[in-house]
Design a protein around this motif. Structure first.
Motif, PDB file in Angstrom:
ATOM      1  N   LYS A  62      39.607  -0.750 -11.646  1.00 21.57           N
ATOM      2  CA  LYS A  62      38.914  -0.051 -10.344  1.00 21.57           C
ATOM      3  C   LYS A  62      39.615   1.185 -10.583  1.00 21.57           C
ATOM      4  O   LYS A  62      40.601   1.552 -10.362  1.00 21.57           O
ATOM      5  CB  LYS A  62      39.146  -0.806  -9.087  1.00 21.57           C
ATOM      6  CG  LYS A  62      38.518  -2.300  -9.163  1.00 21.57           C
ATOM      7  CD  LYS A  62      37.304  -2.347  -9.182  1.00 21.57           C
ATOM      8  CE  LYS A  62      36.490  -3.555  -9.141  1.00 21.57           C
ATOM      9  NZ  LYS A  62      35.348  -3.892 -10.100  1.00 21.57           N
ATOM     10  N   ALA A  63      38.767   2.299 -10.045  1.00 22.55           N
ATOM     11  CA  ALA A  63      39.219   3.753 -10.125  1.00 22.55           C
ATOM     12  C   ALA A  63      40.084   4.034  -8.970  1.00 22.55           C
ATOM     13  O   ALA A  63      39.595   3.236  -7.867  1.00 22.55           O
ATOM     14  CB  ALA A  63      38.186   4.673 -10.205  1.00 22.55           C
ATOM     15  N   GLU A  64      41.286   4.588  -8.789  1.00 20.61           N
ATOM     16  CA  GLU A  64      42.074   4.807  -7.939  1.00 20.61           C
ATOM     17  C   GLU A  64      41.529   5.557  -6.652  1.00 20.61           C
ATOM     18  O   GLU A  64      42.037   5.179  -5.332  1.00 20.61           O
ATOM     19  CB  GLU A  64      43.326   5.471  -8.190  1.00 20.61           C
ATOM     20  CG  GLU A  64      44.239   4.563  -9.119  1.00 20.61           C
ATOM     21  CD  GLU A  64      45.402   5.321  -9.504  1.00 20.61           C
ATOM     22  OE1 GLU A  64      45.774   6.331  -8.911  1.00 20.61           O
ATOM     23  OE2 GLU A  64      45.955   4.800 -10.623  1.00 20.61           O
ATOM     24  N   LYS A 121      38.652   5.121  -5.585  1.00 18.81           N
ATOM     25  CA  LYS A 121      37.240   4.303  -5.027  1.00 18.81           C
ATOM     26  C   LYS A 121      37.674   3.274  -3.950  1.00 18.81           C
ATOM     27  O   LYS A 121      38.942   2.866  -4.108  1.00 18.81           O
ATOM     28  CB  LYS A 121      36.486   3.626  -5.920  1.00 18.81           C
ATOM     29  CG  LYS A 121      35.657   4.645  -6.737  1.00 18.81           C
ATOM     30  CD  LYS A 121      35.005   3.593  -7.713  1.00 18.81           C
ATOM     31  CE  LYS A 121      33.955   4.621  -8.455  1.00 18.81           C
ATOM     32  NZ  LYS A 121      32.791   4.090  -9.272  1.00 18.81           N
TER      33      LYS A 121
END
Length: 94
Positions: free
Chosen positions: A90-92, A94
């Protein structure tokens, strides 16, 4: 038992001029991370240089290398599990 790692010997000199204020700021920051001035400056300069190099967005290739690059981009994924692990991160922001 404590294991020590030896740093490579620095044998090349880099001369830098700074104002008294700049030197004081650098010395203070270095002390906050328990480093001497040289280690602090080299570490930060190398880190920034690496970031600049990695941030390059323009690549100039001759026709042969460009074609090899495109072939690699369009080739099927060989490490499906690794790709899936990467896609699952997961992108930081988001």
């Amino acid at each position: 038992m404590q294991i020590s790692t030896r740093k490579p010997t620095r044998d090349k000199q880099i001369n830098v001029r700074a104002t008294d204020e700049e030197r004081a700021v650098i010395d203070y920051a270095a002390s906050l991370v328990n480093k001497n001035r040289t280690d602090f400056i080299i570490e930060k300069a190398v880190h920034e240089a690496q970031n600049i190099i990695l941030d390059q967005r323009v690549f100039v290739l001759d026709d042969e290398r460009y074609q090899a690059f495109i072939e690699q981009l369009e080739s099927p994924v060989k490490n499906v599990e690794g790709r899936q692990r990467l896609m699952d991160v997961k992108a930081e922001w988001k």
